[in-house]
Design an enzyme around this catalytic site. Structure first.
Site, short mmCIF file in Angstrom:
data_model
loop_
_atom_site.label_atom_id
_atom_site.label_comp_id
_atom_site.label_asym_id
_atom_site.label_seq_id
_atom_site.Cartn_x
_atom_site.Cartn_y
_atom_site.Cartn_z
N ARG A 155 33.75 36.86 8.17
CA ARG A 155 32.71 37.85 7.86
C ARG A 155 31.76 38.08 9.05
NH1 ARG A 155 36.09 38.01 4.93
NH2 ARG A 155 36.16 37.94 2.66
N SER A 206 28.88 41.24 -2.62
CA SER A 206 28.47 39.83 -2.60
C SER A 206 27.26 39.69 -1.68
CB SER A 206 29.61 38.94 -2.11
OG SER A 206 30.69 38.98 -3.00
N GLU A 297 25.43 37.92 3.40
CA GLU A 297 26.48 38.82 3.87
C GLU A 297 25.90 40.23 4.02
OE1 GLU A 297 30.92 40.17 2.35
OE2 GLU A 297 30.26 38.12 2.00
#
Length: 303
Positions: A155, A206, A297
């Protein structure tokens, strides 16, 4: 174009006024916009699909440059796709062309540029797995850089640390597959995702990154959680949040989903300040119980 309200450009539907919104539908147009804003020393923020942004209700004292570069073409086993194209379109074209690799990323919202920026992934695959090279605007000129130069991690990518680098387009190299099987696989994945993310849900996906089990943070957790909770080499942050009672927590119109601890929803009356406050509370709860720091995130704009 819509009004200059950030809430109209983010899937969380949060955010106040900006100085203005400029849409770039071509690379030449984008280069001219960036050069002009740079010359005027005007602050600006590059926005794609707005799917992982929490924007301040007080707004942002700068310009929004909306990336709307949507060119896409297939060449053999390769697909060239510009950054403003929806990731869903890239996956659909790959599936229809019988090119496999991207099908399990189906249902991830946002643009191709955003997916590359955050190295989006699902079911053990990441968008970078199939990427050959990326064309960027580096603040001076447009040029191609290799996959290696993108610094992809879980990520993460070099683009998060290079604010003057703008993703323009990318080349993906895929393998031959069967169009029907790939399309059906993507449909299955979307059906699974829609149980968690209802269509038109006001959220930013998320909130926190999952934790790599072999990372320093992951090693701190190994003896604190059941081994069965480690999936694909990752510790689901949703599990940690559920263990500290996150499900159903609420501040104003912002609430943690009752079915998933790592999903925060705006019920339509939410405020960005409440979202930020709730996120900070969740981080504190996890820190106190597990001795680790969760990493967002999502990205903040205007805070």
């Amino acid at each position: 174009m819509k009004s200059n309200l950030l809430a109209n450009y983010t899937t969380f539907r949060l955010g106040g006024q900006v100085r203005g919104v400029i849409e770039a539908k071509s690379i030449v147009r984008l280069i001219n916009i960036i050069n002009d804003l740079t010359r005027k020393k005007s602050p600006f923020f590059i926005l794609g699909g707005g799917t992982n942004i929490i924007a301040n209700d007080r707004g942002y004292n700068g310009m929004i440059v909306k990336i709307s570069l949507k060119g896409i073409k297939v060449s053999g086993n390769n697909i060239f796709c510009q950054s403003g194209r929806a990731l869903a379109d890239l996956i659909s074209l790959a599936n229809e062309s019988g090119l496999c690799g991207l099908e399990t990323l189906a249902g991830i919202p946002g643009t191709v540029g955003g997916a590359i920026f955050g190295n989006a992934g699902a079911y053990g695959r990441e968008v970078s797995d199939f990427l050959q090279k990326v064309r960027i605007l580096d603040g001076r000129k447009a040029r191609w850089i290799s996959k290696k130069d993108c610094g992809f991690k879980y990520r993460d990518s070099i683009f998060k640390n290079k604010p003057n680098w703008i993703i323009l387009e990318a080349e993906f190299k895929l393998q031959k597959g069967t169009a029907r099987e790939l399309t059906n696989k993507s449909k299955e994945i979307i059906a699974i995702r829609e149980k968690k993310y209802k269509p038109d849900i006001r959220c930013a996906g998320s909130i926190f990154k999952n934790i790599l089990a072999n990372s320093p943070t992951g090693k701190k957790l190994i003896n604190q959680i059941p081994a069965a909770k480690i999936i694909g080499g990752k510790i689901p942050t949703g599990f940690l949040l559920e263990e500290v009672g996150a499900k159903g927590m609420k501040i104003g119109g912002i609430l943690v989903a009752k079915h998933h601890g790592n999903l925060i929803i705006n019920n339509g009356r939410g405020k960005a300040a409440d979202a930020k406050k709730l996120i900070d509370i969740l981080k504190t709860k996890v820190r106190k119980k597990y001795g680790i720091e969760l990493e967002e995130e999502i990205r903040y704009l205007g805070f």
